[in-house]
Write an enzyme that holds these catalytic residues in place. Structure first.
Site, PDB file in Angstrom:
ATOM      1  N   GLY A  49      -1.456  89.156  38.077  1.00 25.70           N
ATOM      2  CA  GLY A  49      -1.783  90.425  37.849  1.00 25.70           C
ATOM      3  C   GLY A  49      -2.339  91.389  39.105  1.00 25.70           C
ATOM      4  CG  ASP A  51      -2.453  96.472  40.832  1.00 21.09           C
ATOM      5  OD1 ASP A  51      -2.842  97.297  41.456  1.00 21.09           O
ATOM      6  OD2 ASP A  51      -3.258  95.615  39.640  1.00 21.09           O
ATOM      7  CG  HIS A 124      16.850  83.415  49.763  1.00 22.05           C
ATOM      8  ND1 HIS A 124      16.318  82.926  50.909  1.00 22.05           N
ATOM      9  CD2 HIS A 124      15.888  83.990  49.187  1.00 22.05           C
ATOM     10  CE1 HIS A 124      15.119  82.919  50.830  1.00 22.05           C
ATOM     11  NE2 HIS A 124      14.737  83.515  49.595  1.00 22.05           N
ATOM     12  NE  ARG A 206       6.693  85.941  57.279  1.00 21.01           N
ATOM     13  CZ  ARG A 206       7.226  85.139  56.261  1.00 21.01           C
ATOM     14  NH1 ARG A 206       8.122  85.669  55.579  1.00 21.01           N
ATOM     15  NH2 ARG A 206       7.052  83.866  56.399  1.00 21.01           N
ATOM     16  CG  ASP A 208      11.380  84.472  54.002  1.00 22.98           C
ATOM     17  OD1 ASP A 208      10.274  83.602  54.326  1.00 22.98           O
ATOM     18  OD2 ASP A 208      12.105  84.130  53.201  1.00 22.98           O
ATOM     19  CD  GLU A 238       8.789  81.471  57.498  1.00 18.22           C
ATOM     20  OE1 GLU A 238       8.358  80.584  56.805  1.00 18.22           O
ATOM     21  OE2 GLU A 238       9.766  82.159  57.066  1.00 18.22           O
ATOM     22  CG  HIS A 317       2.927  82.576  52.239  1.00 27.08           C
ATOM     23  ND1 HIS A 317       3.040  83.045  53.260  1.00 27.08           N
ATOM     24  CD2 HIS A 317       4.421  82.458  51.683  1.00 27.08           C
ATOM     25  CE1 HIS A 317       4.191  83.327  53.608  1.00 27.08           C
ATOM     26  NE2 HIS A 317       5.032  82.882  52.752  1.00 27.08           N
ATOM     27  CG  ASP A 318       5.194  79.403  53.570  1.00 21.67           C
ATOM     28  OD1 ASP A 318       5.546  79.374  52.354  1.00 21.67           O
ATOM     29  OD2 ASP A 318       5.698  80.281  54.568  1.00 21.67           O
ATOM     30  CG  ASP A 362       3.624  76.885  47.775  1.00 16.21           C
ATOM     31  OD1 ASP A 362       3.222  77.174  46.690  1.00 16.21           O
ATOM     32  OD2 ASP A 362       4.857  76.655  47.976  1.00 16.21           O
ATOM     33  NE  ARG A 366       2.470  80.344  48.112  1.00 15.96           N
ATOM     34  CZ  ARG A 366       3.754  80.229  48.050  1.00 15.96           C
ATOM     35  NH1 ARG A 366       4.651  80.509  46.828  1.00 15.96           N
ATOM     36  NH2 ARG A 366       4.526  79.790  49.272  1.00 15.96           N
TER      37      ARG A 366
END
Length: 485
Positions: A49, A51, A124, A206, A208, A238, A317-318, A362, A366
């Site tokens: 949650g 935001d 994608h 950014r 992806d 990226e 995050h990766d 990951d 996160r």
């Protein structure tokens, strides 16, 4: 050659994974749903949650940290907490507060002279994206069939791994159907999405996995259309390797500078690093000489304006968090951060690194920011980050100066940053013992250099006696007199 936006080289970025940064309690769409408790283990599935209003509530914290630009992971409507499964590119996810929340965030950030860069996922979409749903219902008779690469009927959007999807999907994940970017309506759609949000006030994209759209003309057109709306919009790709083909001035302004991490970590965490399994990294220990050679190759392979527009990150995050990769060594992290803050390119802080989060890759990296438990914060590290960003903001030479290697030993390196007005010397000692360094006196352009880092350092540097001492696992910065020409 077109040049990147000037503001980028002066920025300190902060990357936010929106579902896990802060929950405001003011999003109407969250009231009728069940969310995981804040701080729940960061499983791949499930929403906690966070935001956009939560980000607004903590802009004062970010400003105190020295942040001047935000990079947000995807925020558009999606059925995944990471939101790389986009199903509506024109709608901010209701769980994040919707389009109104983004407008409020942009206004609040811009009042503080903060920029906001969004994550653009244009290779994608998702199974829920309306043209793909249309194809699922109608097969090759759908007028949107050419939007994707289909291989037979009926399509298999779900099913066991033994029956892979019969359409192109990103890395074989059937939930992520790839666009046919050779199809003119697809190109027009994606270009319209890109320009629409720049028109709404975002400060860049950014991009992806842009290498998956292996079409220079696509990205040239993308750049032309975005820059026509806002010439100061930042386009950052990226790309995990050196990115010469992308950085000729006709596609991206900069890239996520992952090669920067490999060399840096191999130097500052010589004895503690355990790295992680990734085909682009080896994390082998580097001597001072090896590190200096590698990192200068990374910097100088691009035109100077491009050097200063790279996004210099330590993690994302990766990846595992930097402190995890560095084997939990806070001194190594401090040296890595100081290198970020004193070198060409825009430093980027991954949310929570500044308070000592040190989770694995990951999905663990996160996790929710522990606003609810400040006792878990590494407050000394937070103070260090605030001082390091202030050092960069207060000294333009650290943002715009030329860079060169002044001196190396096995476990020490000294760099110089230089403009017409000022000169900075930045020294690193990664050994576990006190180091005595003798600078090359003929290379020093000034009689004296004043200490500016660490904040409590009092020992200056003198050309007549260019010997300095550095404690173990530490760094120091000296500055030429302000009046120097």
């Amino acid at each position: 050659m077109p040049t990147p936006p000037d503001w980028v080289q002066h920025a300190v970025f902060y990357q936010i994974f929106p579902d896990r940064f802060a929950r405001s309690g003011h999003v109407e769409a969250q009231q009728a749903v069940t969310l995981h408790p804040w701080g729940h283990p960061p499983e791949e599935q499930g929403f906690q949650g966070g935001d956009l209003y939560g980000i607004i509530q903590h802009l004062d914290y970010l400003q105190d940290l020295g942040v001047t630009a935000l990079y947000l992971n995807p925020i558009f409507a999606s059925a995944a907490n990471h939101r790389y499964h986009t199903y509506d590119y024109y709608t901010v996810d209701p769980l994040l507060g919707g389009n109104e929340a983004l407008h409020d965030l942009l206004n609040a950030a811009h009042r503080r002279d903060m920029r906001v860069v969004l994550d653009g996922v244009f290779n994608h979409a998702s199974r829920g994206f309306w043209p793909f749903h249309h194809v699922l219902e109608n097969g090759i008779e759908s007028p949107y069939a050419d939007w994707f690469h289909l291989h037979g009927e009926p399509l298999r959007p779900y099913g066991p791994e033994s029956e892979p999807a019969n359409y192109d999907s990103w890395t074989g994940l059937r939930g992520l159907p790839e666009f046919n970017t050779d199809h003119p309506p697809v190109r027009d759609f994606l270009f319209d999405v890109a320009t629409h949000w720049v028109e709404q006030g975002i400060d860049g994209w950014r991009l992806d996995v842009p290498g998956e759209i292996d079409d220079p003309d696509f990205w040239r057109t993308f750049r032309t259309k975005v820059k026509a709306v806002n010439p100061d919009a930042y386009l950052c790709g990226e790309i995990w390797t050196h990115a010469d083909r992308w950085l000729q001035g006709d596609q991206f302004d900069g890239v996520m500078n992952y090669p920067f991490i490999d060399s840096l970590f191999g130097f500052v965490a010589h004895d503690t690093i355990h790295g992680f399994d990734h085909r682009h990294f080896d994390f082998a220990p580097r001597t001072g000489e090896q590190f200096a050679q590698e990192v200068m190759n990374t910097f100088t392979r691009y035109p100077r304006a491009i050097q200063h527009a790279q996004l210099n990150l330590l993690d994302s995050h990766d990846t595992p968090r930097a402190l995890h990769t560095l084997g939990g060594s806070v001194p190594a992290l401090r040296m890595a951060v100081l290198f970020q803050m004193t070198m060409p390119g825009a430093p980027c802080i991954y949310y929570g690194d500044e308070i000592g989060l040190q989770s694995a890759g990951d999905p663990h990296c996160r996790e929710a920011f522990p606003w609810h438990d400040e006792s878990a914060w590494h407050t000394n590290l937070l103070a260090f980050y605030e001082q390091a960003t202030a050092l960069r903001h207060e000294n333009p030479v650290l943002r715009t100066g030329r860079v060169e290697v002044l001196h190396t030993t096995d476990r020490q390196v000294v760099f110089r940053r230089q403009t017409a007005e000022r000169e900075a010397l930045i020294a690193f000692n990664t050994a576990d013992t006190l180091a005595t360094l003798t600078m090359p006196a003929p290379a020093l352009n000034h009689a004296t250099y004043q200490p500016v880092w660490p904040p409590d350092r009092t020992a200056g540097l003198h050309a007549l006696d260019p010997t300095v001492q550095l404690p173990e696992h530490s760094a120091a910065v000296w500055m030429s007199p302000a009046s120097a020409a």
